[in-house]
Design an enzyme around this catalytic site. Structure first.
Site, PDB file in Angstrom:
ATOM      1  CG  HIS A   1      -6.340   4.289   1.530  1.00 17.81           C
ATOM      2  ND1 HIS A   1      -5.157   3.516   1.377  1.00 17.81           N
ATOM      3  CD2 HIS A   1      -6.968   4.045   2.665  1.00 17.81           C
ATOM      4  CE1 HIS A   1      -5.165   2.872   2.516  1.00 17.81           C
ATOM      5  NE2 HIS A   1      -6.282   3.465   3.345  1.00 17.81           N
TER       6      HIS A   1
ATOM      7  N   GLY B   1     -12.799   1.138  -4.963  1.00 18.75           N
ATOM      8  CA  GLY B   1     -12.917   2.633  -4.739  1.00 18.75           C
ATOM      9  C   GLY B   1     -14.409   2.871  -5.413  1.00 18.75           C
TER      10      GLY B   1
ATOM     11  CB  THR C   1      -1.184   0.185   1.129  1.00 17.95           C
ATOM     12  OG1 THR C   1      -1.769  -1.087   1.202  1.00 17.95           O
ATOM     13  CG2 THR C   1      -1.715   1.266   1.270  1.00 17.95           C
TER      14      THR C   1
END
Length: 448
Positions: free
Chosen positions: A338, A370, A222
Site C-alpha cells: 500500500h 510500490g 484491497t
C-alpha cells in the site's frame, strides 16, 4: 466563522467560475512553467509540492509512522543491478530505420485477458479531485490515449459513467454476471474497479452491478486496509476531505493560489460512488466507519463468486497468502504494501516478488506496485515476475502538478524510460524481458 465558509463557497462558486477564463491563466503561469521544465518523476513531485495545498501534498507524499517502509520500497529497486546484452539489434518504437535485421521494440502485453500498449498503469487512488479539478476523468483519458489499463477506486470523486466515457465506453453487457463461455471482444484496454472490505453485502452487490454495467471487466479487492495506517503527516497538517476551512487550512490555501482557485471555482467534490453527502470528516474516520476488519478468506471467496469474472487480491506480500488467494478463486495476485502507507517496516514488494512467482507458477497473473519511480524500475519488476506494474504516487504527482497535462507527462516519461531500459538491456519485447529476467536482474551482492 469557519463553519459558515463552506456555505459561502457554495454560494460564490457559480459566480467565481465565470472568472476562470481570466484568472486561471494567471495563477497557472508558474505551475505550467515548472511542469514544462520537469525531466523526471522527481521533478514533477517538486512541481506538485509547489502547486498543491500543503495538506494535500502531505497526504499524497507521506507514508506510515516514520516512513521506513516508504523509503525502503523505493531503495529496494536501487539494490538491483542490470546485466545487459549487447548488439541485440533493437530499434526504438518510433524509429525510421530500415535495417533489414533491426527489430522494433514492443512494449505491449496482456492484462486481465486484454491487450494493452504499455505494461504499466495507474493504480486506483482515492479522491483524485482533491489534487486537481480534472480528477479521475483526466487520468482515464490519458490511459485511453496510451492504450493503458485503468483502475478506479471505490473512493472516486467521479462516477462510473464519467470514467467509462473518458476511457472508451462500455464493451461489457449492461446486466448479469460474467460468463467464461461468452467472449467479449477487446475493443479497448481493460478497466478494473477497486473495492475495499465493506461491511454491507447488499451495498457490495449493488456497486458491483453498477461497475459491471459501466464496462468494468475486472475487480480488485484491497485487503491491506482493514485497519487504517498511522499517517502522521495528516495529523500535522490537519488533513480533511473535503477541506474543513479552519484558519490553518485557509492559510495553506493562500500559499497555493493555483490549487485554491481550482477549488473555489468548481463544485465541492464528494465520494461519487459511495456517498454523495460525505461531510468534511477525515478520510481515516470515514474509511474506518465503512470497513469491516473481520473480513476474512471466506468473505473473499464469496466476493470472487459474486463477481464471477477476473478478481485481483491487492496487498499480498507473502507467498503463502498468494497461494491461498489462488485457492480462494483470485485470478490475479497484486503484490503491494500500500505504498508504505499502512504497516510500518512492511517488506518492499519488489523483494518478495520472485518468491511469490515461484509459488503461484506461471499461469497466475501478478501485478506489483510500490517504490516505482523510473521506467527502469518497471523493467526490473517485469523481469522478476510481474505481468503488470501499477504506479501510484508518480501519476498523482502529475495530476497535482498540472491535471491531465501532468499525468500525460508522467506516463510519457515512464514510457520513454522503459523503452530506453529495454533497448539497453538487449530485449525486444515485454515477453522477452520476462523470459530472460532472472539473468538480467540480480541483487548487487549476488554478482560474482
Amino acid at each position: 466563522m469557519a463553519a459558515a465558509i463552506p456555505s459561502l463557497h457554495r454560494l460564490l462558486q457559480p459566480w467565481l467560475s465565470r472568472l476562470r477564463p481570466l484568472v486561471s491563466p494567471v495563477v497557472e503561469v508558474l505551475p505550467r512553467r515548472r511542469l514544462a521544465a520537469a525531466v523526471n518523476v522527481a521533478d514533477i513531485r517538486n512541481c506538485a509540492r509547489a502547486r498543491a495545498h500543503r495538506m494535500i501534498f502531505g497526504y499524497l507524499d507521506a507514508g506510515a509512522d516514520d516512513e521506513i517502509a516508504l523509503r525502503r520500497s523505493n531503495e529496494a529497486f536501487a539494490a538491483l543491478e542490470l546485466h545487459y546484452h549487447v548488439l541485440a539489434g533493437n530499434l526504438p518504437t518510433r524509429s525510421c530505420s530500415s535495417h533489414p535485421r533491426g527489430r522494433r521494440l514492443d512494449l505491449s502485453t496482456s492484462l486481465f485477458g486484454r491487450r494493452v500498449e504499455l505494461p504499466f498503469f495507474t493504480a486506483p487512488a482515492a479522491g483524485n479531485r482533491m489534487f486537481h479539478c480534472e480528477g479521475e476523468v483526466a487520468v482515464a483519458s490519458v490511459a485511453r490515449e496510451f492504450g493503458m489499463m485503468y483502475a478506479l477506486s471505490s473512493f472516486s470523486t467521479s462516477t462510473f459513467d464519467e470514467i467509462a466515457a473518458a476511457h472508451g465506453g462500455s464493451s461489457q453487457p449492461p446486466a448479469g454476471r460474467f460468463s467464461p463461455e461468452v467472449s467479449h471482444p477487446p475493443r479497448r484496454p481493460p478497466r478494473a474497479f477497486q473495492l475495499y472490505v465493506w461491511r454491507d453485502r447488499a451495498f457490495v452487490r449493488e456497486i458491483l452491478a453498477r461497475a459491471r454495467a459501466a464496462g468494468f471487466e475486472a475487480l480488485i479487492l484491497t485487503a491491506d486496509i482493514s485497519w487504517f495506517g498511522n499517517r502522521e503527516a495528516d495529523l500535522r497538517t490537519g488533513f480533511t476531505v473535503p477541506p474543513d476551512y479552519s484558519w490553518r487550512q485557509c492559510a495553506g490555501a493562500a500559499a497555493a493560489p493555483a490549487w485554491t482557485w481550482d477549488w473555489l471555482t468548481h463544485p465541492p467534490y464528494s465520494y461519487a460512488l459511495v456517498d454523495q453527502d460525505v461531510s468534511a470528516d477525515s478520510i481515516a474516520a470515514y474509511v474506518n466507519a465503512q470497513i469491516e476488519p473481520a473480513f476474512d478468506w471466506e468473505d473473499a471467496a464469496w466476493l470472487c463468486s459474486e463477481w464471477g469474472g477476473p478478481v485481483a487480491l491487492k496487498g499480498v506480500v507473502r507467498p503463502d497468502d498468494a497461494k491461498r488467494a489462488v485457492q480462494a478463486g483470485f485470478s490475479t495476485v497484486w503484490v503491494s504494501n500500500h505504498g508504505g502507507r499502512q504497516l510500518e517496516t512492511a517488506v518492499p514488494p519488489i523483494d518478495v516478488l520472485p518468491s511469490i512467482r515461484n509459488v503461484v507458477g506461471p499461469d497466475t497473473q501478478l501485478i506489483l506496485d510500490g517504490g516505482v519511480r523510473r521506467g527502469v524500475d518497471i523493467a526490473k519488476a517485469l523481469a522478476l515476475g510481474a505481468d503488470g506494474v501499477a504506479i501510484g504516487k508518480p501519476y498523482l504527482y502529475g495530476l497535482a502538478a498540472g491535471g491531465r497535462v501532468g499525468v500525460h507527462k508522467v506516463v510519457s516519461l515512464l514510457r520513454d524510460e522503459l523503452e530506453r531500459a529495454m533497448g539497453l538491456l538487449g530485449v525486444g519485447s515485454v515477453a522477452e524481458l520476462k523470459e530472460k529476467g532472472p539473468t538480467l536482474v540480480r541483487p548487487r551482492s549476488s554478482w560474482g
